[in-house]
Write a protein that holds these residues in place. Structure first.
Motif, short mmCIF file in Angstrom:
data_model
loop_
_atom_site.label_atom_id
_atom_site.label_comp_id
_atom_site.label_asym_id
_atom_site.label_seq_id
_atom_site.Cartn_x
_atom_site.Cartn_y
_atom_site.Cartn_z
N ASN A 57 0.81 -1.23 0.00
CA ASN A 57 0.00 0.00 0.00
C ASN A 57 0.84 1.28 0.00
OD1 ASN A 57 -2.51 -1.43 0.05
ND2 ASN A 57 -2.21 -1.78 2.25
N LYS A 58 1.84 1.31 -0.87
CA LYS A 58 2.65 2.50 -1.08
C LYS A 58 2.74 2.75 -2.58
CE LYS A 58 5.40 2.01 3.15
NZ LYS A 58 4.79 3.15 3.82
N ASP A 59 3.19 3.95 -2.96
CA ASP A 59 3.28 4.23 -4.39
C ASP A 59 4.61 3.72 -4.94
OD1 ASP A 59 5.33 6.32 -4.15
OD2 ASP A 59 3.72 7.57 -3.36
N VAL A 60 4.70 3.66 -6.27
CA VAL A 60 5.87 3.09 -6.94
C VAL A 60 7.14 3.88 -6.64
CG1 VAL A 60 6.90 2.64 -9.20
CG2 VAL A 60 4.52 2.00 -8.78
N VAL A 61 7.04 5.20 -6.68
CA VAL A 61 8.21 6.04 -6.42
C VAL A 61 8.75 5.78 -5.01
CG1 VAL A 61 9.02 8.42 -6.14
CG2 VAL A 61 7.48 7.84 -8.03
N ASN A 62 7.87 5.65 -4.05
CA ASN A 62 8.28 5.38 -2.67
C ASN A 62 8.96 4.02 -2.58
OD1 ASN A 62 8.62 5.67 0.03
ND2 ASN A 62 6.45 5.63 0.56
N CYS A 63 8.43 3.03 -3.26
CA CYS A 63 9.03 1.69 -3.23
C CYS A 63 10.44 1.69 -3.81
CB CYS A 63 8.14 0.70 -3.97
SG CYS A 63 6.63 0.25 -3.09
N ARG A 64 10.63 2.45 -4.88
CA ARG A 64 11.98 2.56 -5.46
C ARG A 64 12.96 3.18 -4.47
NH1 ARG A 64 12.29 1.67 -10.95
NH2 ARG A 64 10.31 1.64 -12.09
N LYS A 65 12.51 4.21 -3.75
CA LYS A 65 13.35 4.86 -2.75
C LYS A 65 13.66 3.91 -1.59
CE LYS A 65 11.82 9.60 -3.69
NZ LYS A 65 11.10 10.79 -3.15
N ILE A 66 12.64 3.14 -1.20
CA ILE A 66 12.83 2.18 -0.11
C ILE A 66 13.88 1.14 -0.48
CG2 ILE A 66 11.72 0.32 1.20
CD1 ILE A 66 9.13 2.00 1.09
N LEU A 67 13.80 0.63 -1.73
CA LEU A 67 14.78 -0.36 -2.17
C LEU A 67 16.18 0.23 -2.21
CD1 LEU A 67 15.41 -3.18 -3.27
CD2 LEU A 67 15.01 -2.28 -5.57
N SER A 68 16.30 1.45 -2.71
CA SER A 68 17.61 2.10 -2.77
C SER A 68 18.19 2.27 -1.38
CB SER A 68 17.48 3.47 -3.46
OG SER A 68 18.71 4.15 -3.46
N ARG A 69 17.36 2.68 -0.44
CA ARG A 69 17.80 2.86 0.95
C ARG A 69 18.21 1.52 1.56
NH1 ARG A 69 13.60 5.51 2.62
NH2 ARG A 69 12.47 3.80 3.62
N ALA A 70 17.46 0.47 1.28
CA ALA A 70 17.77 -0.85 1.82
C ALA A 70 19.10 -1.36 1.27
CB ALA A 70 16.66 -1.83 1.48
N ARG A 71 19.32 -1.17 -0.02
CA ARG A 71 20.59 -1.62 -0.63
C ARG A 71 21.78 -0.91 0.00
NH1 ARG A 71 19.00 -1.57 -7.07
NH2 ARG A 71 18.43 -3.78 -7.26
N LYS A 72 21.64 0.39 0.25
CA LYS A 72 22.74 1.14 0.85
C LYS A 72 23.01 0.68 2.28
CE LYS A 72 22.11 5.34 -1.92
NZ LYS A 72 21.71 6.76 -1.90
N LYS A 73 21.97 0.38 3.02
CA LYS A 73 22.13 -0.04 4.41
C LYS A 73 22.98 -1.31 4.52
CE LYS A 73 18.16 1.75 7.02
NZ LYS A 73 16.98 1.35 7.83
#
Length: 287
Positions: free
Chosen positions: A138-154
């Motif tokens: 239940n999030k938008d596509v742009v937010n999901c892309r940002k979440i994935l990028s943040r997770a990869r960096k972590k």
């Protein structure tokens, strides 16, 4: 709900839940509850059953992780995922071989928030498109892309799936060499196959003896391993052998035919970088 339905959906649903939460029994409980709840719904109104079930499992897993975070924060010593001894005859467990998340990466996912972990697992392990992932959580596509990028960096994630088969072959060779060197007390050979910054994590969960802090540098790791071998190496009750753990080569140690320790490895640049020793009885397979 007939047997064909279970065979079609349960392997995928279990693999998502297990990758999300890192334990087998809890993943099975989530799948059981989801399928029971699904039986109560009007499936005729569901356009895509697979997507509907995956969404249910993803959100149940997120809820579970939120409730489990505090328990894991006060866990005695490192909290390691439950290792899965792959049985090709079990299609539910065997599907774990097909995804792209190694045991070592599974341990790194503990650094992510539940939502970050969901996006990462759905995208990297199962290849879901961002619009599908967005509909699941239940999030938008742009937010999901940002979440994935943040997770990869972590977790400093690098996608090496194209070289995975090479790494697995090298891993098996190194594990065999490791096992021979450890059981014969060959310190020099151990030092050769361990990277300079090797780290050993040991999970006893306060139930059995284990190192409560990670052991770092190849010298200390080698000394720790040879010390254990000296202590237990002459024990005729021990049986040490190679097994397939989460689709990769590992070691299982049994005492009187009861699993006592499962050891997983991660290789970097042709040397063993990480060793994961799972000793908590609750996380070991039952004979």
């Amino acid at each position: 709900m007939d047997e064909a339905f279970y065979k079609e959906y349960k392997p995928l649903l279990f693999s998502i839940a297990y990758r999300m939460i890192g334990t087998i029994s809890e993943a099975e409980d989530i799948i059981h509850d989801v399928l029971i709840d699904f039986e109560k719904t009007n499936s005729d109104q569901i356009i895509n059953i697979k997507a509907f079930l995956c969404k249910m499992v993803t959100n149940r897993s997120i809820d579970y992780l939120k409730s489990a975070q505090k328990q894991r924060e006060v866990y005695i010593g490192p909290w390691l995922p439950e290792p899965m001894i792959i049985d090709d005859s079990n299609p539910v467990y065997a599907m774990v071989i097909q995804d792209n998340i190694s045991y070592a990466l599974l341990t790194l996912l503990e650094q992510l928030s539940p939502v970050e972990r969901a996006v990462f697992v759905l995208r990297e392990a199962f290849g879901y498109e961002f619009d599908e992932i967005a509909s699941f959580i239940n999030k938008d596509v742009v937010n999901c892309r940002k979440i994935l990028s943040r997770a990869r960096k972590k977790i400093d994630y690098k996608d090496n799936r194209n070289n995975r088969h090479v790494e697995e072959a090298k891993l098996q060779q190194l594990v065999q060499t490791f096992l021979l060197a450890a059981t014969t007390g060959n310190m020099e050979r151990l030092l050769q196959i361990l990277s300079n910054d090797a780290i050993l994590y040991s999970d006893g969960g306060g139930r059995v003896k284990a190192a409560v802090v990670p052991i770092k540098t190849k010298e200390r790791v080698a000394q720790f391993i040879t010390g254990l071998i000296r202590k237990f190496g002459s024990d005729d009750e021990l049986d040490i052998g190679l097994v397939t753990v989460n689709g990769q080569c590992g070691i299982m140690i049994k005492r009187n035919n009861q699993p006592e320790n499962v050891v997983c490895f991660e290789v970097e640049e042709s040397q063993i970088k990480y060793i994961f020793s799972i000793r908590n009885p609750e996380k070991l397979p039952k004979s």
